[in-house]
Design a protein around this motif. Structure first.
Motif, PDB file in Angstrom:
ATOM      1  N   ASP B  51       0.808  -1.220   0.000  1.00 51.94           N
ATOM      2  CA  ASP B  51       0.000   0.000   0.000  1.00 51.94           C
ATOM      3  C   ASP B  51       0.844   1.274   0.000  1.00 51.94           C
ATOM      4  N   ARG B  52       2.112   1.185   0.360  1.00 57.27           N
ATOM      5  CA  ARG B  52       2.923   2.406   0.263  1.00 57.27           C
ATOM      6  C   ARG B  52       4.275   2.096  -0.403  1.00 57.27           C
ATOM      7  N   PRO B  53       4.237   1.838  -1.719  1.00 62.76           N
ATOM      8  CA  PRO B  53       5.472   1.526  -2.431  1.00 62.76           C
ATOM      9  C   PRO B  53       6.423   2.731  -2.427  1.00 62.76           C
ATOM     10  N   SER B  54       7.710   2.455  -2.304  1.00 68.10           N
ATOM     11  CA  SER B  54       8.691   3.542  -2.297  1.00 68.10           C
ATOM     12  C   SER B  54       8.873   4.099  -3.710  1.00 68.10           C
ATOM     13  N   ASP B  55       9.467   5.299  -3.752  1.00 71.97           N
ATOM     14  CA  ASP B  55       9.779   5.912  -5.047  1.00 71.97           C
ATOM     15  C   ASP B  55      10.625   4.979  -5.899  1.00 71.97           C
ATOM     16  N   ARG B  56      11.596   4.380  -5.211  1.00 72.54           N
ATOM     17  CA  ARG B  56      12.522   3.521  -5.937  1.00 72.54           C
ATOM     18  C   ARG B  56      11.805   2.321  -6.538  1.00 72.54           C
ATOM     19  N   LEU B  57      10.894   1.760  -5.733  1.00 72.95           N
ATOM     20  CA  LEU B  57      10.129   0.602  -6.201  1.00 72.95           C
ATOM     21  C   LEU B  57       9.316   0.970  -7.444  1.00 72.95           C
ATOM     22  N   LEU B  58       8.726   2.166  -7.391  1.00 74.20           N
ATOM     23  CA  LEU B  58       7.890   2.595  -8.519  1.00 74.20           C
ATOM     24  C   LEU B  58       8.732   2.868  -9.763  1.00 74.20           C
ATOM     25  N   ARG B  59       9.887   3.514  -9.557  1.00 69.42           N
ATOM     26  CA  ARG B  59      10.786   3.775 -10.691  1.00 69.42           C
ATOM     27  C   ARG B  59      11.214   2.448 -11.304  1.00 69.42           C
ATOM     28  N   GLY B  60      11.546   1.528 -10.438  1.00 64.32           N
ATOM     29  CA  GLY B  60      11.981   0.210 -10.896  1.00 64.32           C
ATOM     30  C   GLY B  60      10.880  -0.480 -11.685  1.00 64.32           C
ATOM     31  N   ARG B  61       9.658  -0.385 -11.159  1.00 59.67           N
ATOM     32  CA  ARG B  61       8.528  -1.037 -11.820  1.00 59.67           C
ATOM     33  C   ARG B  61       8.338  -0.483 -13.232  1.00 59.67           C
ATOM     34  N   ALA B  62       8.464   0.852 -13.338  1.00 57.63           N
ATOM     35  CA  ALA B  62       8.288   1.486 -14.657  1.00 57.63           C
ATOM     36  C   ALA B  62       9.376   1.029 -15.626  1.00 57.63           C
ATOM     37  N   LYS B  63      10.597   0.970 -15.123  1.00 51.07           N
ATOM     38  CA  LYS B  63      11.717   0.531 -15.972  1.00 51.07           C
ATOM     39  C   LYS B  63      11.507  -0.903 -16.447  1.00 51.07           C
ATOM     40  N   ILE B  64      11.056  -1.740 -15.517  1.00 50.62           N
ATOM     41  CA  ILE B  64      10.866  -3.151 -15.846  1.00 50.62           C
ATOM     42  C   ILE B  64       9.758  -3.294 -16.892  1.00 50.62           C
ATOM     43  N   GLU B  65       8.681  -2.508 -16.714  1.00 50.11           N
ATOM     44  CA  GLU B  65       7.576  -2.599 -17.678  1.00 50.11           C
ATOM     45  C   GLU B  65       8.033  -2.216 -19.078  1.00 50.11           C
ATOM     46  N   ARG B  66       8.827  -1.124 -19.151  1.00 49.49           N
ATOM     47  CA  ARG B  66       9.333  -0.707 -20.456  1.00 49.49           C
ATOM     48  C   ARG B  66      10.244  -1.784 -21.050  1.00 49.49           C
ATOM     49  N   ALA B  67      11.116  -2.298 -20.215  1.00 47.28           N
ATOM     50  CA  ALA B  67      12.081  -3.292 -20.696  1.00 47.28           C
ATOM     51  C   ALA B  67      11.385  -4.573 -21.151  1.00 47.28           C
ATOM     52  N   THR B  68      10.353  -4.956 -20.427  1.00 47.27           N
ATOM     53  CA  THR B  68       9.638  -6.183 -20.776  1.00 47.27           C
ATOM     54  C   THR B  68       9.020  -6.078 -22.162  1.00 47.27           C
ATOM     55  N   ALA B  69       8.615  -4.861 -22.515  1.00 50.99           N
ATOM     56  CA  ALA B  69       8.053  -4.654 -23.855  1.00 50.99           C
ATOM     57  C   ALA B  69       9.136  -4.658 -24.924  1.00 50.99           C
ATOM     58  N   ALA B  70      10.386  -4.374 -24.505  1.00 50.34           N
ATOM     59  CA  ALA B  70      11.456  -4.200 -25.493  1.00 50.34           C
ATOM     60  C   ALA B  70      12.256  -5.472 -25.756  1.00 50.34           C
ATOM     61  N   ALA B  71      12.097  -6.485 -24.926  1.00 52.85           N
ATOM     62  CA  ALA B  71      12.955  -7.664 -25.069  1.00 52.85           C
ATOM     63  C   ALA B  71      12.245  -8.903 -24.535  1.00 52.85           C
ATOM     64  N   THR B  72      12.836 -10.066 -24.842  1.00 49.24           N
ATOM     65  CA  THR B  72      12.350 -11.310 -24.268  1.00 49.24           C
ATOM     66  C   THR B  72      12.998 -11.489 -22.907  1.00 49.24           C
ATOM     67  N   PHE B  73      12.203 -11.624 -21.867  1.00 48.86           N
ATOM     68  CA  PHE B  73      12.747 -11.831 -20.530  1.00 48.86           C
ATOM     69  C   PHE B  73      12.672 -13.296 -20.159  1.00 48.86           C
ATOM     70  N   ARG B  74      13.795 -13.826 -19.665  1.00 49.45           N
ATOM     71  CA  ARG B  74      13.787 -15.193 -19.154  1.00 49.45           C
ATOM     72  C   ARG B  74      14.247 -15.126 -17.700  1.00 49.45           C
ATOM     73  N   LEU B  75      13.261 -15.111 -16.814  1.00 51.04           N
ATOM     74  CA  LEU B  75      13.558 -15.018 -15.386  1.00 51.04           C
ATOM     75  C   LEU B  75      13.626 -16.418 -14.783  1.00 51.04           C
ATOM     76  N   GLY B  76      14.293 -16.529 -13.647  1.00 51.36           N
ATOM     77  CA  GLY B  76      14.511 -17.855 -13.059  1.00 51.36           C
ATOM     78  C   GLY B  76      15.387 -18.704 -13.960  1.00 51.36           C
ATOM     79  N   CYS B  77      16.235 -18.042 -14.709  1.00 51.68           N
ATOM     80  CA  CYS B  77      17.065 -18.729 -15.704  1.00 51.68           C
ATOM     81  C   CYS B  77      18.530 -18.431 -15.406  1.00 51.68           C
ATOM     82  N   ALA B  78      19.307 -19.484 -15.157  1.00 54.48           N
ATOM     83  CA  ALA B  78      20.721 -19.296 -14.795  1.00 54.48           C
ATOM     84  C   ALA B  78      21.617 -19.512 -16.004  1.00 54.48           C
ATOM     85  N   VAL B  79      22.612 -18.674 -16.152  1.00 51.42           N
ATOM     86  CA  VAL B  79      23.692 -18.936 -17.099  1.00 51.42           C
ATOM     87  C   VAL B  79      24.662 -19.843 -16.370  1.00 51.42           C
ATOM     88  N   TYR B  80      24.781 -21.096 -16.820  1.00 56.08           N
ATOM     89  CA  TYR B  80      25.701 -21.973 -16.089  1.00 56.08           C
ATOM     90  C   TYR B  80      27.015 -22.182 -16.818  1.00 56.08           C
TER      91      TYR B  80
END
Lengths: 399, 473
Positions: B51-80
């Motif tokens: 209910d009270r996200p920090s500025d940083r959290l919100l900035r991060g969320r916006a960046k992630i949303e933009r990035a997700t639209a710009a590329a294929t994200f593979r999370l939970g994925c390790a480079v071994y």
């Protein structure tokens, strides 16, 4: 505890030293030579461009296995060595405080393919005649010995005398014991040139000029580089092997468990990749999976993940329970392979004060203890329990 | 195969992704974490309403949303694994594959540099970063009564987050003092906004009654089975007097004396490394486009030197421009034009960043703490005494030689923990001869990987299968 290296006075750069023998290379072979020579009362300098066991000896399994030896000459040296390691397993910890983790766990040769049965029978008849203890196991016997093996495995040969040591610790213990007997250890000291006459030799390193009666070249896959300093051309090839380490698999592995085809990969001249399953547990609790053989260059220690896949697939076919573990590490080493697969031990015909001790391929640890003794016998002019002839370098220099 | 594979979805990786998207690069982002953001923009699981996200959290969320639209994200994925031809091996939930991108950006960040002191392996003792991760992604309160010990602004960030999570933060033990920082204060005053940010972390702590003790450091941790008490001492003490210790009852100790970068992937890709003063370790060297010495391999963010998130973001953008230039998608002149404003911002940010390790140095006295019986390699249970003997008796001069006779670094963590703490510890305690810049040789696989996954590929003979095989060119 060994503090001699700290208290010894520092040498000036370029200092002249004299010795009875300079040993080049502090892998398991060089360390064993230095120890045996020092024990024979000779003044020994062991020269290593890196540190002990940083090459092939630091990237192997420490097998003391007899049945993969391809020739009688190899087997006789290995059997002598086998006995020496059992003695050293007691002597070295007492002298140095280093436990070499000797474990006479025995090995199993798994005979799975129809085609391997006949070859295994021939091999075992020969081994038995040479005095190697062995017993054939049927399906019940196999699974009593290794309950986690794949259920369809119905035939194996048990070699109860086979054992294992920790090769890095064994090398460190031999170096330490040699130092305790007065040998001088020169780590991080590359050899720049070697001169050899009928009476003496001279080894110029980056820091010292050492005059000695003998030079022992125990440089493994790098032996050709060292011999080139003497203008001698001798082929010792580099045969890479990889090991994958597995943790977290809910299985127990009691013996060294190896596919029968392993002996074929040791003995043949194949240049393409060969993989034969070797599975064993370490004292630390993880499981080691090998093996691979591929001709490469001496400094290729790169782990190829595609080879890991092949090794792992073979290992899982022996122990299906490995599948739920994780490969946590892998490493590669390069085995020094002589042109005829047997070790090269003895004086160079064109420079008889230069003694080689190299070319043991994957048997360097197995044959290492006796190799040191054999070199000491050669230099001290004593008889040895095995004849010198089969190992002499002269076999590669026909006139 | 993609133009660019970005390893790490923290500030550097996200900025690179957004810039790469603008430049029309086909881009794949992989991250071991199951959500993007890295440590800095770490996002709570979606299911947990905040209910009270920090500025940083919100900035991060916006960046992630933009990035997700710009590329294929593979999370939970390790480079071994990675090799010198920058072929890359990925492990996504036990499904492994090999990819061969045209370029790769290593934006793998840094982790808390471990410190060995008596009791550091007790449950209840953790790195500041681990405590932060527990709170932010798991919403787990890591303890009830906490001491936060270390040096630098990250301490205050974590202390504040602990406080917000309902943990009683008893004290912050800061190694730096105003006096030790004095010589650098005039320079620091030129960055009022960044200084205000630092003060902004400390003020709420003071208001909440958290004591901030300067010039002090951890001495040991004690307890039966788990942490019960923390002993702290002054950083400096009289020449011969044992330092005066103070005991604090606590069940949580968060430790943060600086960071270490993982350089395994860079080493395996063949990148030349160079000494970094801030991190006190070798990190990949890079040029004005964030390109390393290995063709097609770029690096950005903490993985190549400390700078903080704003520096990492600039470097990420530069790297994306560098990749587009490298692939010939934009002209050199165009790339230079785009890079210029980023570079001037970066120059200013880096000047401030270079002050931080001087304002908040990790005290060399930390090396006094390990006792002979203190564990230095947790995986293999190697004591400090054994590691030290490898140097003083057997003459080891590098970490690899110590490994040869002690098994340090041969365990599950693949040397990430002992590799981070041993070089400086041994260099200081063993006297001359040990190389503080030495590290373990990196080897594939750099992350544990499921046997069954590898066996499934390895069983197939290369001749009757089109995918990756053992001798696949």
């Amino acid at each position: 505890m060994d503090t001699l290296s700290k208290s010894a006075p520092a040498c000036d750069p370029g200092q002249r030293l004299t010795a009875d023998v300079v040993v080049i290379g502090a892998g398991i072979i060089g360390a064993s030579c230095a120890f045996a020579l020092a024990r024979a009362g000779l003044a020994v300098h062991l020269v290593e461009r890196d540190a002990p066991a940083r090459g092939t000896s630091g990237a192997c399994e420490g097998n003391l296995v007899l049945w993969d030896r391809p020739t009688s000459a190899d087997l006789h040296l290995a059997m002598w060595s086998h006995q020496r390691w059992a003695e050293l397993a007691v002597e070295l910890p007492a002298q140095t405080g280093i436990d070499i983790e000797y474990d006479r766990k025995g090995s199993l040769m798994i005979v799975r393919d129809e085609g391997d049965v006949a070859a295994a029978q021939v091999k075992c008849a020969w081994l038995a005649a040479e005095g190697v203890p062995l017993e054939w196991l049927d399906q019940a016997g196999v699974h009593a010995a290794e309950p986690d093996l794949a259920p369809d495995i119905a035939l194996a040969v048990h070699f109860p005398a086979d054992a294992q040591i920790e090769p890095r610790l064994a090398t460190a213990a031999l170096v330490s014991a040699a130092r305790g007997l007065g040998a001088r250890i020169h780590n991080h000291e590359a050899v720049l040139s070697i001169e050899s006459s009928e009476a003496a030799t001279m080894v110029q390193t980056v820091r010292h000029r050492i005059t000695a009666s003998w030079v022992v070249v125990a440089a493994g896959v790098w032996t050709p580089d060292v011999l080139r300093m003497l203008g001698v051309d001798l082929q010792v090839s580099a045969r890479k092997g990889q090991i994958a380490i597995v943790a977290g698999a809910p299985i127990k592995v009691h013996h060294k468990v190896m596919e029968a085809s392993y002996m074929t990969t040791v003995a043949n001249d194949e240049t393409e990749l060969q993989v034969a399953a070797v599975v064993e547990a370490t004292r630390a609790g993880s499981i080691l999976m090998g093996s691979s053989r591929l001709l490469t260059h001496p400094n290729d220690r790169r782990v190829d993940l595609e080879v890991v896949n092949r090794i792992v697939a073979k290992g899982v076919s022996l122990f299906p329970g490995l599948a739920s573990g994780k490969v946590v590490r892998s490493y590669a080493g390069v085995r020094p392979l002589s042109p005829d697969h047997s070790p090269i031990i003895g004086p160079l015909p064109m420079a008889p004060r230069v003694v080689l001790a190299t070319g043991h391929e994957g048997g360097g640890v197995m044959m290492g203890a006796a190799t040191g003794d054999l070199v000491a016998c050669l230099i001290a002019g004593r008889a040895a329990p095995v004849p010198f002839e089969p190992y002499l370098p002269s076999r590669f220099f026909s006139h | 195969m993609p133009d660019l594979l970005i390893v790490g979805a923290g500030p550097a990786g996200l900025s690179a992704t957004n810039k790469a998207g603008q430049l029309g690069l086909d881009c794949v982002v992989v991250d071991e974490n199951t959500s993007a953001g890295g440590q800095y923009y770490r996002q709570p699981p979606v299911a947990w309403a905040n209910d009270r996200p920090s500025d940083r959290l919100l900035r991060g969320r916006a960046k992630i949303e933009r990035a997700t639209a710009a590329a294929t994200f593979r999370l939970g994925c390790a480079v071994y694994g990675i090799d010198a031809e920058h072929r890359i091996w990925l492990d996504q939930d036990g499904s492994v594959e090999r990819v061969e991108p045209a370029c790769v950006l290593l934006a793998t960040g840094a982790y808390d540099r471990p410190v060995a002191f008596p009791g550091w392996t007790l449950p209840g003792v953790m790195s500041a970063g681990s405590a932060q991760a527990l709170i932010k992604s798991q919403q787990v309160r890591p303890g009830a009564r906490a001491v936060v010990a270390g040096s630098g602004p990250f301490l205050y960030v974590v202390a504040l987050e602990l406080l917000h999570a309902g943990v009683h933060v008893i004290e912050v033990i800061e190694a730096a003092t105003v006096r030790s920082a004095l010589p650098f204060l005039p320079d620091s005053m030129r960055y009022p906004a960044r200084l205000a940010e630092l003060v902004g972390y400390a003020l709420p702590l003071l208001r909440a009654g958290v004591r901030i003790r300067r010039g002090a450091m951890i001495s040991s941790a004690g307890g039966d089975q788990r942490l019960e008490e923390v002993r702290v001492r002054p950083v400096r003490s009289g020449a011969n007097d044992p330092p005066l210790e103070r005991v604090i009852d606590a069940d949580l100790l968060c430790v943060g004396y600086g960071f270490a970068a993982s350089t395994e992937l860079a080493q395996l890709a063949g990148c030349t490394l160079a000494w970094d003063r801030g991190l006190q370790q070798n990190v990949p060297a890079y040029d004005e486009w964030q390109a390393t010495s290995a063709d097609g391999v770029f690096v950005a963010g903490e993985a190549s030197g400390l700078g903080g998130a704003p520096v990492a973001e600039c470097e990420g953008e530069l790297a994306a421009i560098g990749v587009a230039r490298h692939l010939g998608r934009i002209s050199d002149a165009g790339a230079q034009r785009m890079a210029e404003p980023i570079r001037s911002r970066l120059r200013r940010l880096r000047r401030f960043a270079s002050l931080l390790p001087r304002l908040f140095p990790a005290p060399p006295e930390l090396a006094e703490l390990a006792r002979p019986e203190t564990i230095v390699c947790r995986c293999q249970n190697v004591t400090f005494e054994r590691a030290l003997e490898a140097v003083t008796h057997a003459g080891a001069t590098t970490l690899n030689e110590v490994k040869t006779t002690t098994r340090c670094g041969m365990g599950w963590c693949q040397g990430r923990i002992c590799g981070g703490l041993l070089p400086s510890l041994l260099a200081q305690r063993a006297g001359t001869g040990f190389d503080p810049a030495s590290g373990f040789t990196a080897r594939n696989p750099v992350r544990p990987v499921q046997v069954s996954s590898l066996a499934a590929i390895g069983r197939v003979e290369p001749s009757d299968h089109g995918g990756p095989g053992p001798d696949h060119p």
